[in-house]
Design a protein around this motif. Sequence first.
Motif, PDB file in Angstrom:
ATOM      1  N   TYR A 143     -34.355  -7.355 -73.914  1.00 23.69           N
ATOM      2  CA  TYR A 143     -33.557  -8.096 -73.012  1.00 23.69           C
ATOM      3  C   TYR A 143     -34.416  -9.030 -72.334  1.00 23.69           C
ATOM      4  N   GLY A 152     -44.681  -2.507 -72.190  1.00 25.23           N
ATOM      5  CA  GLY A 152     -44.505  -1.482 -72.804  1.00 25.23           C
ATOM      6  C   GLY A 152     -44.276  -1.442 -74.158  1.00 25.23           C
ATOM      7  N   PRO A 153     -43.836  -0.454 -74.872  1.00 28.84           N
ATOM      8  CA  PRO A 153     -43.418  -0.584 -76.439  1.00 28.84           C
ATOM      9  C   PRO A 153     -42.205  -1.346 -76.610  1.00 28.84           C
ATOM     10  N   PHE A 154     -41.865  -1.489 -77.795  1.00 30.76           N
ATOM     11  CA  PHE A 154     -40.562  -2.233 -78.199  1.00 30.76           C
ATOM     12  C   PHE A 154     -39.381  -1.219 -77.457  1.00 30.76           C
ATOM     13  N   SER A 155     -38.386  -1.781 -76.857  1.00 37.69           N
ATOM     14  CA  SER A 155     -37.029  -1.193 -76.799  1.00 37.69           C
ATOM     15  C   SER A 155     -36.072  -2.264 -76.444  1.00 37.69           C
ATOM     16  N   ILE A 156     -34.895  -1.768 -76.239  1.00 37.95           N
ATOM     17  CA  ILE A 156     -33.771  -2.557 -75.977  1.00 37.95           C
ATOM     18  C   ILE A 156     -34.053  -3.385 -74.755  1.00 37.95           C
ATOM     19  N   GLU A 157     -34.601  -2.627 -73.753  1.00 35.10           N
ATOM     20  CA  GLU A 157     -34.756  -3.442 -72.549  1.00 35.10           C
ATOM     21  C   GLU A 157     -35.739  -4.259 -72.602  1.00 35.10           C
ATOM     22  N   LYS A 158     -36.840  -4.172 -73.407  1.00 35.53           N
ATOM     23  CA  LYS A 158     -37.801  -5.224 -73.748  1.00 35.53           C
ATOM     24  C   LYS A 158     -37.351  -6.176 -74.252  1.00 35.53           C
ATOM     25  N   VAL A 204     -41.492  -2.794 -68.407  1.00 31.69           N
ATOM     26  CA  VAL A 204     -40.787  -2.824 -69.632  1.00 31.69           C
ATOM     27  C   VAL A 204     -41.385  -4.063 -70.420  1.00 31.69           C
TER      28      VAL A 204
END
Length: 230
Positions: free
Chosen positions: A123, A115-121, A112
């Motif tokens: 966090y 990878g690209p931006f995400s809520i998990e990233k 994560v």
Amino acid sequence: MLTRKDYILLLAVILPIALVSLFISPLVLLKQASNDYPLLASFLKFAVLATLGEVIGQRIASGNYNLKQFGVLPKAIVWGVFGIFVKLSFTIFAVGVPAAMYLLGFPDASSVLGGPFSIEKLYVSFAISLSINLVFGTWLMTMHKVTDMHIQLYDGELRSLVRPIDIGYILTTMDWQKQWSFVLKKTIPLFWIPAHTVTFLLPGDYRVLFAALLGVVLGIILAFSNTSKQ
């Protein structure tokens, strides 16, 4: 109000960037240097940018560039060394925290983060920032104050770099009330943890540069704090 020295400082910052841009993209040069010579690049980024932040802070706090006994060159060298530690700590925590999160039930933390931006990233980046600031950041901020006071004891001269630091004396004379109530208690949770969360959302090549740029911002914040107290 900007003075002649302010314009000279701006020119000294902008002109080298403009000249480099004539031959190669600064971002391309930065990425190449960070990949080929990561520790040297980190040393130079912090030596230049974090010291620039302190100089700007001095200008804000005092209203001038009275750098006598300020120790620009010793500070730059010390900041460069800190920059190497920052690079190493970023590498350690960017690997270690996702590995710890795996044990805590977050098996995809490493992938994560890359990878690209995400809520998990977001966090994972927050978890890394929280860990690095609570473990490494408190040490760095305290050692920065210790080295600052050591350089002042030798009137900002280069000989301060080859003289042993009397850590016991400095720790007993340090203003711990300010160190705790502002530097540690306020800047770490309110500035460094959010800022370094953003740092770890960036590609790895730009994290140390962004961290060094944050040093410029912090120098200004500290200067405003000193000015308000005065």
